[in-house]
Design an enzyme around this catalytic site. Structure first.
Site, PDB file in Angstrom:
ATOM      1  N   HIS A 188     -19.617  63.631-151.391  1.00  0.00           N
ATOM      2  CA  HIS A 188     -20.034  64.677-150.462  1.00  0.00           C
ATOM      3  C   HIS A 188     -21.551  64.776-150.401  1.00  0.00           C
ATOM      4  CE1 HIS A 188     -15.955  66.020-151.242  1.00  0.00           C
ATOM      5  NE2 HIS A 188     -16.033  66.603-150.074  1.00  0.00           N
ATOM      6  N   GLU A 427     -17.250  39.665-140.558  1.00  0.00           N
ATOM      7  CA  GLU A 427     -17.775  40.014-141.888  1.00  0.00           C
ATOM      8  C   GLU A 427     -17.162  39.152-142.986  1.00  0.00           C
ATOM      9  OE1 GLU A 427     -17.136  44.184-142.683  1.00  0.00           O
ATOM     10  OE2 GLU A 427     -15.126  44.172-141.840  1.00  0.00           O
ATOM     11  N   ASP A 451     -20.680  43.158-145.776  1.00  0.00           N
ATOM     12  CA  ASP A 451     -19.592  42.376-146.374  1.00  0.00           C
ATOM     13  C   ASP A 451     -19.828  40.879-146.202  1.00  0.00           C
ATOM     14  OD1 ASP A 451     -17.787  44.112-147.667  1.00  0.00           O
ATOM     15  OD2 ASP A 451     -17.171  44.913-145.732  1.00  0.00           O
ATOM     16  N   CYS A 498     -23.963  45.392-137.101  1.00  0.00           N
ATOM     17  CA  CYS A 498     -23.861  46.804-137.480  1.00  0.00           C
ATOM     18  C   CYS A 498     -24.001  47.005-138.987  1.00  0.00           C
ATOM     19  CB  CYS A 498     -22.548  47.407-136.982  1.00  0.00           C
ATOM     20  SG  CYS A 498     -21.108  46.649-137.730  1.00  0.00           S
TER      21      CYS A 498
HETATM   22  C1  PEP Z   1     -20.442  45.760-143.115  1.00  0.00           C
HETATM   23  O1  PEP Z   1     -19.657  45.273-143.921  1.00  0.00           O
HETATM   24  O2  PEP Z   1     -21.550  45.255-142.842  1.00  0.00           O
HETATM   25  C2  PEP Z   1     -20.109  47.008-142.414  1.00  0.00           C
HETATM   26  C3  PEP Z   1     -20.858  47.465-141.439  1.00  0.00           C
HETATM   27  O3  PEP Z   1     -19.035  47.696-142.813  1.00  0.00           O
HETATM   28  P1  PEP Z   1     -18.975  48.588-144.161  1.00  0.00           P
HETATM   29  O4  PEP Z   1     -20.361  48.666-144.714  1.00  0.00           O
HETATM   30  O5  PEP Z   1     -18.412  49.893-143.766  1.00  0.00           O
HETATM   31  O6  PEP Z   1     -18.054  47.760-145.018  1.00  0.00           O
HETATM   32 MG    MG Z   2     -17.589  45.907-143.974  1.00  0.00          MG
END
Ligand code: PEP
Ligand code: MG
Length: 546
Positions: A188, A427, A451, A498
């Site tokens: 949180h 990823e 990832d 992202c």
């Molecule tokens: C990533 O793996 O780059 C991603 C954006 O997803 P998360 O960080 O939520 O695994």
């Molecule tokens: Mg990810």
């Protein structure tokens, strides 16, 4: 001066006085009472007051952080109404003729020890809820207000751990930073720090002796200085001033397009975890949402969110973004993101385990509920959907069949839905290597570099001991990004990033030269990245360096 290192949860510099908070500060004294009926009566009144407080906290949390995180206060109300819990307190008051506070503390200890000893993750987690509720009862019985910031000046909150009922009550204008010993990136406190845009640290060996001392929190380096010497103080004062000046300069970019000198427009989008982040994204000029981590709706709840609950959240985001693209990533649970009620088994290698799309393709009931909510919300804005952890064409085809089933169901139910673009996260190295084939199946790619880096370099992203090996600019990852961009473009897909790397401004030009169309970053980084995009001139040849 003392310098203590830990882990950064959110960057930034904070300078101010420490407020050390400990919920164990209060000593609960055992006292004999003459009239046990009066004491039981007092207990019931405290219970009513606690229920009332929890109801208000629930309403406040729904408004500020959304339904999911707010649900914890309903769990606490259930604990208070539990007959065994209350029965045990009354039993202690009556048999030992003692005060209610002490009886609550005894029951809290007895029950939580019992829960903590259980071989069940879910029940162990309930021990914390029980202690939290009991502390509230004791506070009320003693007339003690809990975590309150008395000073007029904003402070750095230092604590062993902060629970939601503590952070949600805080007057946010009075908090400069959170520093805790316990807490994860999904806690949180972390969520709140990100939302508030203030530096936060965890894994810090905190001390109550620090209370009221001056400190500097360095959220970039992940460390705190207690009673900084003059040199350090001046150095950070300057850093802080630079930070403020830089922010002011960046603010001037508001309303200006994310376009390169030679006129290429880049889709500069925001990553969000819920409705509460949309305002921040819009204030920082997000042209869309590039990653809505929908699993945050599932975390910190005691049961699955219903279709209606999810629909309301997605609809609100779509409406607030007013026609701008909102890419919702379907449930990416598992690995570091755990919700007890999923009943996921312990795994030796959770990052490579039963997670994300694997769970959704296995538990299609769950998947369909989410897809129905997403498709229903698509009638209210420009919604796109993407799927995490893809490794094969077969997975994408199975997903598309399920989507078709959902659409038929909605049509039969006479429910409206719009055109939803379908994309996947790239990823895994497997997805990179077959991105030419995957591109024929979808409208867009979004590269999850967090990832992708962990799987390519075989480095657990959660293991801080491996930080020195974690080279986020590794040539292997760079080549993969280029390969994905080329393969995506050949089939007319737009290609975005992202993962955290999208916000690394030392790579902005490299990514744009690779042909990346979209960068999606946390709202607080949007203007930084925009500034960098506007400095790039793609018409001038340049060696891509990384
Ligand atoms: C990533 O793996 O780059 C991603 C954006 O997803 P998360 O960080 O939520 O695994
Ligand atoms: Mg990810």
């Amino acid at each position: 001066m003392q310098r203590v290192e830990g882990k950064s949860i959110f960057g930034g510099i904070a300078i101010g006085k420490i407020k050390f908070y400990s919920r164990e500060d209060r000593q609960v004294v055992r006292r004999h009472v003459k009239n046990v009926n009066d004491e039981v009566e007092r207990l019931y009144r405290a219970k009513e007051e606690a229920l009332c407080q929890l109801q208000k906290l629930h309403e406040k949390a729904v408004r500020e952080v959304g339904d999911g995180p707010a649900e914890i206060f309903q769990v606490h109300q259930k604990v208070l109404n539990d007959r065994d819990y209350l029965g045990s307190i009354i039993h202690i008051i009556e048999t030992e003729t003692i005060n209610a506070e002490y009886a609550v503390a005894c029951t809290s200890d007895n029950f939580s020890q019992m829960f903590e000893a259980m071989d069940d993750e879910y029940m162990r987690a309930r021990a914390a809820d029980l202690k939290d509720v009991s502390n509230r009862m004791i506070d009320i019985l003693y007339g003690n207000p809990g975590l309150e910031i008395e000073s007029d000046e904003p402070v750095i909150i230092v604590a062993e751990e902060l629970v939601p009922s503590e952070t949600v009550q805080l007057d946010q204008k009075k908090v400069l930073s959170f520093v805790t010993r316990k807490g994860s990136a999904n806690s949180h406190t972390a969520i709140l720090a990100r939302t508030m845009g203030i530096p936060a640290l965890t894994d810090i060996t905190v001390s109550r002796q620090w209370d009221k001392n001056t400190a500097i929190v360095d959220g970039y380096e992940g460390c705190i200085y207690i009673n900084p010497d003059e040199d350090t103080f001046l150095k950070y004062k300057e850093k802080k001033n630079n930070e403020i000046e830089k922010r002011k300069m960046l603010e001037q970019l508001r309303g200006k397009p994310a376009v390169t000198i030679d006129g290429k427009e880049i889709m500069l989008y925001a990553n969000i975890g819920g409705v509460k982040d949309v305002m921040n994204a819009l204030q920082n000029d997000a042209e869309g949402i590039g990653l809505f981590r929908s699993e945050f709706l599932y975390l910190e709840r005691s049961d699955y969110p219903t279709e209606e609950e999810q629909f309301n959240v997605y609809k609100t985001v779509a409406r607030n973004m007013a026609g701008k693209r909102v890419i919702i990533r379907t449930l990416d649970i598992g690995a570091d993101k755990q919700a007890d009620y999923f009943g996921l088994e312990h795994e030796e290698n959770p990052a490579m385990g039963y997670r994300a799309i694997r769970i959704c393709l296995d538990r299609t009931d769950l998947f369909k509920t989410q897809l129905r909510a997403i498709y229903r919300a698509s009638a209210f804005g420009k919604i796109a959907v993407m799927f995490p952890m893809i490794i094969s064409v077969d997975e994408v085809r199975r997903i598309k069949i399920i989507i078709e089933e959902v659409k038929v169901e909605l049509k039969n139910d006479m429910v409206m839905y719009g055109d939803v673009e379908i994309g996947i996260m790239i990823e895994t190295p497997a997805a990179v290597m077959i991105s030419d084939l995957l591109a024929k199946e979808v409208d867009f790619f979004s590269i999850g570099t967090n990832d992708l880096t962990q799987y390519t370099l075989a480095i657990d992203r959660q293991n801080s001991r491996l930080d020195c090996f974690y080279d986020s600019h590794h040539e292997a990852v760079m080549r993969m990004i280029k390969m994905v961009a080329d393969n995506g473009h050949k089939e007319g897909c737009f290609v975005g990033i992202c993962g955290e790397l999208a916000a690394d401004t030392t790579l902005t030009e490299t990514f744009l030269r690779m042909g990346i169309d979209e960068l999606s970053v946390s709202p607080s980084m949007l203007l930084n990245v925009k500034s960098q995009i506007r400095k790039v001139d793609l018409s001038k040849s340049c060696e891509i360096s990384n």
